[in-house]
Design an enzyme around this catalytic site. Structure first.
Site, PDB file in Angstrom:
ATOM      1  N   ARG A  74      23.344 -31.152  57.974  1.00 51.70           N
ATOM      2  CA  ARG A  74      23.194 -32.564  57.589  1.00 51.70           C
ATOM      3  C   ARG A  74      23.155 -33.423  58.851  1.00 51.70           C
ATOM      4  O   ARG A  74      22.371 -34.389  58.936  1.00 51.70           O
ATOM      5  CB  ARG A  74      24.351 -32.996  56.681  1.00 51.70           C
ATOM      6  CG  ARG A  74      24.327 -34.478  56.378  1.00 51.70           C
ATOM      7  CD  ARG A  74      25.445 -34.913  55.450  1.00 51.70           C
ATOM      8  NE  ARG A  74      25.421 -36.347  55.250  1.00 51.70           N
ATOM      9  CZ  ARG A  74      26.217 -36.982  54.390  1.00 51.70           C
ATOM     10  NH1 ARG A  74      27.086 -36.305  53.639  1.00 51.70           N
ATOM     11  NH2 ARG A  74      26.156 -38.303  54.246  1.00 51.70           N
ATOM     12  N   CYS A 116      23.478 -38.009  39.097  1.00 53.96           N
ATOM     13  CA  CYS A 116      23.845 -38.716  40.330  1.00 53.96           C
ATOM     14  C   CYS A 116      24.936 -39.727  39.987  1.00 53.96           C
ATOM     15  O   CYS A 116      24.856 -40.403  38.960  1.00 53.96           O
ATOM     16  CB  CYS A 116      22.616 -39.444  40.888  1.00 53.96           C
ATOM     17  SG  CYS A 116      23.000 -40.619  42.191  1.00 53.96           S
ATOM     18  N   ASP A 117      25.935 -39.831  40.831  1.00 51.03           N
ATOM     19  CA  ASP A 117      27.050 -40.747  40.536  1.00 51.03           C
ATOM     20  C   ASP A 117      26.852 -42.118  41.184  1.00 51.03           C
ATOM     21  O   ASP A 117      27.758 -42.954  41.139  1.00 51.03           O
ATOM     22  CB  ASP A 117      28.366 -40.120  40.970  1.00 51.03           C
ATOM     23  CG  ASP A 117      28.444 -39.947  42.481  1.00 51.03           C
ATOM     24  OD1 ASP A 117      29.494 -39.485  42.962  1.00 51.03           O
ATOM     25  OD2 ASP A 117      27.467 -40.260  43.174  1.00 51.03           O
ATOM     26  N   HIS A 160      18.025 -42.166  43.573  1.00 54.36           N
ATOM     27  CA  HIS A 160      18.297 -42.955  44.789  1.00 54.36           C
ATOM     28  C   HIS A 160      17.121 -43.867  45.123  1.00 54.36           C
ATOM     29  O   HIS A 160      16.847 -44.166  46.285  1.00 54.36           O
ATOM     30  CB  HIS A 160      18.588 -42.038  45.997  1.00 54.36           C
ATOM     31  CG  HIS A 160      19.868 -41.290  45.889  1.00 54.36           C
ATOM     32  ND1 HIS A 160      20.302 -40.420  46.851  1.00 54.36           N
ATOM     33  CD2 HIS A 160      20.820 -41.269  44.929  1.00 54.36           C
ATOM     34  CE1 HIS A 160      21.469 -39.890  46.494  1.00 54.36           C
ATOM     35  NE2 HIS A 160      21.803 -40.398  45.335  1.00 54.36           N
ATOM     36  N   TYR A 188      20.378 -47.541  47.542  1.00 54.49           N
ATOM     37  CA  TYR A 188      19.624 -46.651  48.427  1.00 54.49           C
ATOM     38  C   TYR A 188      18.249 -47.226  48.805  1.00 54.49           C
ATOM     39  O   TYR A 188      17.610 -46.738  49.745  1.00 54.49           O
ATOM     40  CB  TYR A 188      19.446 -45.278  47.772  1.00 54.49           C
ATOM     41  CG  TYR A 188      20.573 -44.302  48.057  1.00 54.49           C
ATOM     42  CD1 TYR A 188      21.658 -44.194  47.196  1.00 54.49           C
ATOM     43  CD2 TYR A 188      20.556 -43.504  49.194  1.00 54.49           C
ATOM     44  CE1 TYR A 188      22.694 -43.300  47.453  1.00 54.49           C
ATOM     45  CE2 TYR A 188      21.572 -42.605  49.465  1.00 54.49           C
ATOM     46  CZ  TYR A 188      22.643 -42.510  48.590  1.00 54.49           C
ATOM     47  OH  TYR A 188      23.666 -41.626  48.841  1.00 54.49           O
ATOM     48  N   ARG A 233      26.493 -40.569  59.584  1.00 55.51           N
ATOM     49  CA  ARG A 233      27.347 -40.404  58.406  1.00 55.51           C
ATOM     50  C   ARG A 233      27.914 -38.975  58.342  1.00 55.51           C
ATOM     51  O   ARG A 233      29.073 -38.787  57.963  1.00 55.51           O
ATOM     52  CB  ARG A 233      26.555 -40.730  57.137  1.00 55.51           C
ATOM     53  CG  ARG A 233      27.338 -40.562  55.844  1.00 55.51           C
ATOM     54  CD  ARG A 233      28.485 -41.514  55.717  1.00 55.51           C
ATOM     55  NE  ARG A 233      29.317 -41.206  54.564  1.00 55.51           N
ATOM     56  CZ  ARG A 233      30.580 -41.618  54.443  1.00 55.51           C
ATOM     57  NH1 ARG A 233      31.146 -42.319  55.401  1.00 55.51           N
ATOM     58  NH2 ARG A 233      31.294 -41.293  53.355  1.00 55.51           N
TER      59      ARG A 233
HETATM   60  N1  LIG Z   1      24.406 -36.026  42.782  1.00 58.74           N
HETATM   61  C1  LIG Z   1      25.239 -36.881  43.403  1.00 58.74           C
HETATM   62  O1  LIG Z   1      25.229 -38.106  43.171  1.00 58.74           O
HETATM   63  C2  LIG Z   1      26.196 -36.329  44.427  1.00 58.74           C
HETATM   64  C3  LIG Z   1      27.396 -36.991  44.761  1.00 58.74           C
HETATM   65  C4  LIG Z   1      28.208 -36.424  45.749  1.00 58.74           C
HETATM   66  C5  LIG Z   1      27.838 -35.228  46.367  1.00 58.74           C
HETATM   67  N2  LIG Z   1      26.655 -34.633  45.991  1.00 58.74           N
HETATM   68  C6  LIG Z   1      26.205 -33.352  46.547  1.00 58.74           C
HETATM   69  O2  LIG Z   1      27.182 -32.359  46.279  1.00 58.74           O
HETATM   70  C7  LIG Z   1      27.039 -31.317  47.255  1.00 58.74           C
HETATM   71  C8  LIG Z   1      28.391 -31.015  47.871  1.00 58.74           C
HETATM   72  O3  LIG Z   1      28.767 -32.109  48.654  1.00 58.74           O
HETATM   73  P1  LIG Z   1      30.033 -31.934  49.664  1.00 58.74           P
HETATM   74  O4  LIG Z   1      30.084 -33.149  50.519  1.00 58.74           O
HETATM   75  O5  LIG Z   1      31.223 -31.515  48.905  1.00 58.74           O
HETATM   76  O6  LIG Z   1      29.532 -30.689  50.563  1.00 58.74           O
HETATM   77  P2  LIG Z   1      30.471 -29.624  51.347  1.00 58.74           P
HETATM   78  O7  LIG Z   1      29.656 -29.134  52.493  1.00 58.74           O
HETATM   79  O8  LIG Z   1      31.793 -30.202  51.593  1.00 58.74           O
HETATM   80  O9  LIG Z   1      30.633 -28.428  50.258  1.00 58.74           O
HETATM   81  C9  LIG Z   1      29.540 -27.710  49.827  1.00 58.74           C
HETATM   82  C10 LIG Z   1      29.999 -26.269  49.535  1.00 58.74           C
HETATM   83  O10 LIG Z   1      28.857 -25.528  49.167  1.00 58.74           O
HETATM   84  C11 LIG Z   1      28.974 -24.243  49.750  1.00 58.74           C
HETATM   85  N3  LIG Z   1      27.644 -23.604  49.778  1.00 58.74           N
HETATM   86  C12 LIG Z   1      26.636 -23.857  50.626  1.00 58.74           C
HETATM   87  N4  LIG Z   1      25.568 -23.084  50.314  1.00 58.74           N
HETATM   88  C13 LIG Z   1      25.924 -22.341  49.221  1.00 58.74           C
HETATM   89  C14 LIG Z   1      25.264 -21.360  48.419  1.00 58.74           C
HETATM   90  N5  LIG Z   1      23.988 -20.977  48.687  1.00 58.74           N
HETATM   91  N6  LIG Z   1      25.940 -20.817  47.376  1.00 58.74           N
HETATM   92  C15 LIG Z   1      27.219 -21.181  47.120  1.00 58.74           C
HETATM   93  N7  LIG Z   1      27.905 -22.103  47.851  1.00 58.74           N
HETATM   94  C16 LIG Z   1      27.262 -22.672  48.879  1.00 58.74           C
HETATM   95  C17 LIG Z   1      29.575 -24.494  51.110  1.00 58.74           C
HETATM   96  O11 LIG Z   1      30.138 -23.318  51.642  1.00 58.74           O
HETATM   97  C18 LIG Z   1      30.603 -25.576  50.777  1.00 58.74           C
HETATM   98  O12 LIG Z   1      31.856 -25.020  50.459  1.00 58.74           O
HETATM   99  C19 LIG Z   1      25.987 -31.817  48.244  1.00 58.74           C
HETATM  100  O13 LIG Z   1      24.714 -31.308  47.863  1.00 58.74           O
HETATM  101  C20 LIG Z   1      26.016 -33.310  48.042  1.00 58.74           C
HETATM  102  O14 LIG Z   1      24.806 -33.937  48.429  1.00 58.74           O
HETATM  103  C21 LIG Z   1      25.854 -35.151  45.043  1.00 58.74           C
HETATM  104  O1  LIG Z   2      27.954 -39.787  52.671  1.00 55.97           O
HETATM  105  P1  LIG Z   2      28.808 -39.126  51.633  1.00 55.97           P
HETATM  106  O2  LIG Z   2      28.738 -37.597  51.709  1.00 55.97           O
HETATM  107  O3  LIG Z   2      30.208 -39.632  51.546  1.00 55.97           O
HETATM  108  O4  LIG Z   2      28.178 -39.563  50.238  1.00 55.97           O
HETATM  109  C1  LIG Z   2      26.860 -39.184  49.956  1.00 55.97           C
HETATM  110  C2  LIG Z   2      26.745 -39.333  48.461  1.00 55.97           C
HETATM  111  O5  LIG Z   2      26.793 -40.747  48.165  1.00 55.97           O
HETATM  112  C3  LIG Z   2      26.638 -41.059  46.779  1.00 55.97           C
HETATM  113  O6  LIG Z   2      27.795 -40.565  46.072  1.00 55.97           O
HETATM  114  C4  LIG Z   2      28.959 -41.340  46.386  1.00 55.97           C
HETATM  115  C5  LIG Z   2      29.442 -42.149  45.218  1.00 55.97           C
HETATM  116  O7  LIG Z   2      28.345 -42.841  44.674  1.00 55.97           O
HETATM  117  C6  LIG Z   2      30.520 -43.095  45.724  1.00 55.97           C
HETATM  118  O8  LIG Z   2      31.075 -43.835  44.697  1.00 55.97           O
HETATM  119  C7  LIG Z   2      31.657 -42.317  46.313  1.00 55.97           C
HETATM  120  O9  LIG Z   2      32.309 -41.571  45.277  1.00 55.97           O
HETATM  121  O10 LIG Z   2      31.195 -41.452  47.270  1.00 55.97           O
HETATM  122  C8  LIG Z   2      30.197 -40.532  46.764  1.00 55.97           C
HETATM  123  C9  LIG Z   2      29.971 -39.506  47.795  1.00 55.97           C
HETATM  124  O11 LIG Z   2      30.849 -39.703  48.835  1.00 55.97           O
HETATM  125  C10 LIG Z   2      25.368 -40.440  46.210  1.00 55.97           C
HETATM  126  O12 LIG Z   2      25.289 -40.622  44.815  1.00 55.97           O
HETATM  127  C11 LIG Z   2      25.307 -38.961  46.501  1.00 55.97           C
HETATM  128  O13 LIG Z   2      24.067 -38.449  46.034  1.00 55.97           O
HETATM  129  C12 LIG Z   2      25.444 -38.701  47.967  1.00 55.97           C
HETATM  130  O14 LIG Z   2      25.479 -37.307  48.224  1.00 55.97           O
HETATM  131 MN   LIG Z   3      23.366 -39.328  44.147  1.00 57.29          MN
END
Ligand SMILES: NC(=O)c1ccc[n+]([C@@H]2O[C@H](COP(=O)([O-])OP(=O)(O)OC[C@H]3O[C@@H](n4cnc5c(N)ncnc54)[C@H](O)[C@@H]3O)[C@@H](O)[C@H]2O)c1
Ligand SMILES: O=P(O)(O)OC[C@H]1O[C@H](O[C@H]2[C@H](O)[C@@H](O)[C@@H](O)O[C@@H]2CO)[C@H](O)[C@@H](O)[C@@H]1O
Ligand SMILES: [Mn+2]
Length: 456
Positions: A96, A172-173, A202, A265, A285
């Protein structure tokens, strides 16, 4: 479908969001009768840490007793499961950081899910998620997959090309988080709101926010408030003030485009130059998260490992966990709750290509998502922006499946944060090197042969 003694697997069990999700699961056990949880992760250390944390939570709170296991073996992880929550980060925070810093070197937006950082992330993430969905189709095809893994639009588009009938919700949150921040800043109760919204993930806009208690659409007054008084970070926004920039930019967007409230976004697309000027190319970030949320999670595990007895669990759980649990219970109990989901368009936005992947309100019951169709066309401004970005996203997914360098370059060039094909190529070529082993090999290929135009 089973309705008790349910088993869930969290794919990406080591994720920093796992404590919040499990707390939400356990606090809703009456509606979501889970008996076992498996953490699946390719990083054993991350899974070990998380198991320590979760077990500590279970032992030090009056929570229901569930069986917690961990594995890195797909068959163990995905056999006989009822729900899979997926939240992986392929390449971790280290990649990232490159996603964010490489575009910035060329004066382009560097961000986790937007811009060319998001496209680089997408080419890693698609492979990781397709593998997991493949395991689930093999070992538990009846399971529901609730996916948070980003980038959501690219993931949804790619998975549906391979598994068109997959039982999967993509969520997505950001919208609930934005709504909660608006409500808390301006004195409303989000629980009374019925928001209408459309976009890509986003990359969307509200058309109305009906308040059931006040019995009116409050969006017009919220627009005025956003213009007059920029929001402050709400305590639940994972506590860090990094969100303040987002809320300040949202006020700028609303001032200049006051007809609808935009997803925050949109700053990356409408004010790319401002974003680049504000960015620190040496500390993005990803660095903030590595020094914040990620480090804190590791620290908590180490405190527990060293025998901590006081309550070391101080995560900011936010809306993230409750949201996905509400989706699961809405399926399980056929509750038809309303969520903002990333779904195939199929006419929900009537004047946007039907094969676009869009983010719109949807009701969720035992059959999955039933999107709410809009009853009017979207305006040319948003339609033009979305059509270009959606085309770029489709080209990127084409590049993944066709291993096509030229389609990847088209996608990078068309991304709506990019103003130069030359810069797009410089970033793409550097990203290819940085993502060796993560991306499919992209090959220079002859321009596609145009079909014979037999009209002449
Ligand atoms: N949809 C949303 O709105 C939203 C909100 C918050 C986070 N996210 C997403 O959630 C995911 C996790 O975020 P995070 O900050 O906790 O990341 P993180 O790096 O802290 O944790 C991700 C985990 O996934 C594991 N991983 C990586 N590749 C893998 C694979 N092929 N199979 C199984 N495990 C695997 C890693 O080892 C790690 O433990 C990210 O994709 C992030 O963008 C989405
Ligand atoms: O930069 P990060 O890893 O902290 O956050 C990236 C994510 O940002 C959004 O999720 C936010 C959420 O909307 C906010 O309220 C708070 O809970 O933090 C979350 C993640 O930290 C976004 O929706 C995600 O897609 C991003 O991955
Ligand atoms: Mn999102």
């Amino acid at each position: 479908m089973k309705t008790e003694n349910l088993h869930i697997t969290i794919a990406g069990g080591g994720s920093t969001y796992t404590p919040g999700i499990i707390m939400a699961v356990l606090n809703n056990i009456d509606r979501f009768p889970i008996s076992s949880i498996t953490l699946y992760d390719i990083d054993k250390e991350r899974n070990d840490d998380m198991c320590l944390i979760i077990n500590y939570m279970l032992q030090n709170n009056d929570l229901p007793d569930v069986k917690l296991t961990q594995t890195s073996d797909p068959e163990t992880a995905f056999t006989d499961v009822d729900f899979v929550f997926s939240q992986i980060r392929v390449g971790g925070m280290e990649m990232r950081e490159k996603d964010e810093k490489i575009p910035l070197k060329y004066g382009l937006v560097g961000q986790e899910t937007c811009g060319l950082g998001g496209f680089a992330y997408g080419l890693r993430s698609i492979g990781g998620l397709l593998e997991i969905v493949g395991f689930i189709q093999k070992y538990s095809p009846q399971a529901w997959i609730l996916n948070y893994t980003n980038p959501e639009t690219l993931i949804s588009e790619a998975v549906r090309r391979v598994y068109p009938n997959v039982k999967m919700l993509n969520a997505c949150d950001m919208t609930i988080s934005l709504e909660e921040t608006i409500a808390r800043n301006y004195g409303y109760n989000r629980e009374n709101w019925i928001p209408k919204y459309y976009g890509l993930n986003h990359f969307g806009w509200y058309t109305s926010i009906y308040d059931k208690e006040l019995e009116r659409d409050v969006m017009p007054e919220l627009i005025q408030k956003l213009k007059d008084t920029p929001m402050k970070v709400a305590s639940f926004n994972s506590g860090d003030n990094s969100w303040q920039d987002a809320w300040d930019m949202l006020s700028k967007i609303t001032t200049n485009f006051p007809d609808q409230i935009a997803n925050n976004y949109l700053e990356y697309y409408l004010y790319s130059d401002d974003v680049v000027d504000h960015a620190d190319p040496n500390y993005t970030r990803a660095n903030q998260v590595m020094d914040g949320r990620l480090k804190h999670t590791k620290d908590v595990a180490n405190l527990i490992r060293s025998g901590a007895t006081d309550d070391v669990i101080d995560f900011d759980f936010g809306e993230h966990g409750q949201y996905i649990v509400d989706m699961a219970t809405s399926i399980l109990n056929d509750e038809h709750r309303r969520f903002m989901l990333i779904v195939p368009n199929y006419g929900a936005i009537p004047n946007l290509r039907e094969d676009a992947v869009v983010e719109v309100p949807a009701y969720v019951g035992r059959l999955g998502a039933e999107p709410v169709a809009m009853r009017h066309h979207i305006n040319d401004f948003h339609k033009g922006l979305m059509e270009a970005q959606n085309a770029a996203e489709k080209l990127l997914v084409d590049a993944f499946f066709e291993h096509s360098y030229s389609k990847a370059l088209q996608a990078f060039t068309l991304n709506q944060t990019v103003n130069s094909a030359a810069k797009a190529k410089l970033v793409l070529d550097e990203m290819i090197i940085a993502n060796k082993g993560y991306w499919p090999e992209l090959k220079e290929d002859a321009a596609p042969v145009l079909e014979e135009d037999n009209r002449i």
